[in-house]
Scaffold this motif. Structure first.
Motif, short mmCIF file in Angstrom:
data_model
loop_
_atom_site.label_atom_id
_atom_site.label_comp_id
_atom_site.label_asym_id
_atom_site.label_seq_id
_atom_site.Cartn_x
_atom_site.Cartn_y
_atom_site.Cartn_z
N TYR A 44 0.84 -1.19 0.00
CA TYR A 44 0.00 0.00 0.00
C TYR A 44 0.89 1.25 0.00
O TYR A 44 1.90 1.31 0.70
N LEU B 53 -1.58 -9.54 8.80
CA LEU B 53 -2.39 -8.53 8.12
C LEU B 53 -2.44 -8.78 6.62
O LEU B 53 -1.56 -9.46 6.06
N ASP B 54 -3.47 -8.24 5.99
CA ASP B 54 -3.56 -8.32 4.53
C ASP B 54 -2.34 -7.62 3.94
O ASP B 54 -1.99 -6.50 4.33
N TRP B 55 -1.68 -8.28 3.00
CA TRP B 55 -0.45 -7.73 2.43
C TRP B 55 -0.66 -6.38 1.75
O TRP B 55 0.26 -5.58 1.67
N LYS B 56 -1.84 -6.11 1.26
CA LYS B 56 -2.10 -4.86 0.56
C LYS B 56 -2.72 -3.81 1.48
O LYS B 56 -3.09 -2.73 1.02
N SER B 57 -2.82 -4.12 2.75
CA SER B 57 -3.54 -3.24 3.67
C SER B 57 -2.75 -2.00 4.08
O SER B 57 -1.52 -1.98 4.11
N ARG B 58 -3.50 -0.98 4.44
CA ARG B 58 -2.91 0.26 4.95
C ARG B 58 -2.28 -0.01 6.31
O ARG B 58 -1.26 0.59 6.66
N ASP B 59 -2.89 -0.89 7.10
CA ASP B 59 -2.37 -1.18 8.44
C ASP B 59 -0.96 -1.76 8.37
O ASP B 59 -0.09 -1.37 9.16
#
Length: 220
Positions: free
Chosen positions: A83, A163-169
């Motif tokens: 992200y 966490l989702d690999w593409k996530s903002r977190d």
């Protein structure tokens, strides 16, 4: 058992074994250790509430070899593109997530072990990717990127879900950890014993650490 179930089962081993290892090292009753040993046959032990499983002095995880999915789940996926966002905003968001216990299942957070640069090894100052013993011991990863390290810490000592690999977190935690890395380099310059001491007094598990007596900087 199908592959999916094997993966789900495998991923729980590393997160659950640490408390039993520490109990054994501290000389707690064998019965108590056996009851909390997730490697024991038929064990129904809950996830270990050990926020310091990443402690470099901890015993190696005997369940790691039984986890065929650990490395795959923690490695960057094919075609991975993280992200992208405003760096300052990501750092601010990452600072909050660094202390967010909801990312774990054992009431811990990144800050539980790493407040004031505690429990980081000297290699944390090196550019990523590089070798990290915890990654080698728990997932067989000889080199690890910083985002993979964040995922490993969430999945293992925090016993949480990566966490989702593409996530903002994930991007936010990586951005904040990069700032931690910069601060750690300065911390090492001011405190020459910090890099040599994996069992620093600021480590919340230091008092329980069987390696503490071997600390070459203790007297200083």
């Amino acid at each position: 058992m199908n592959h999916a179930n094997t993966c789900r089962t495998g991923r729980t081993f590393a997160a659950r074994v640490s408390a039993g290892l520490i109990s054994a090292a501290l000389g707690l009753p064998l019965a108590a250790f056996a009851a909390g040993n997730p490697c024991a046959a038929g064990s129904q032990a809950p996830r270990a509430a050990n926020p310091c499983a990443a402690n470099p002095c901890a015993a190696k995880n005997p369940c790691a070899a039984k986890n065929p999915c650990a490395a795959k789940a923690l490695q960057r996926p094919a075609g991975y593109k993280p992200y992208k966002g405003n760096h300052a905003e990501l750092v601010a968001a990452g600072q909050k997530l660094f202390s967010d216990k909801s990312l774990s299942t054992n009431n811990s957070s990144c800050a539980t072990c790493h407040t004031d640069y505690a429990a980081y090894k000297a290699s944390f100052a090196k550019p990523y990717p590089h070798r990290v013993e915890m990654a080698v011991n728990t997932a067989g990863m000889k080199q690890i990127h910083l985002d993979e390290m964040v995922q490993l810490c969430i999945a293992t000592p925090m016993a949480g879900k990566p966490l989702d690999w593409k996530s903002r977190d994930l991007a936010a935690l990586v951005a904040y950890t990069e700032e931690q890395q910069k601060g750690y380099k300065e911390h090492m310059k001011k405190n020459p014993c910090a890099a040599k001491n994996p069992c620093a007094a600021k480590n919340p598990c230091a008092a329980k650490n069987p390696c503490a007596a071997r600390n070459p900087c203790a007297a200083k």
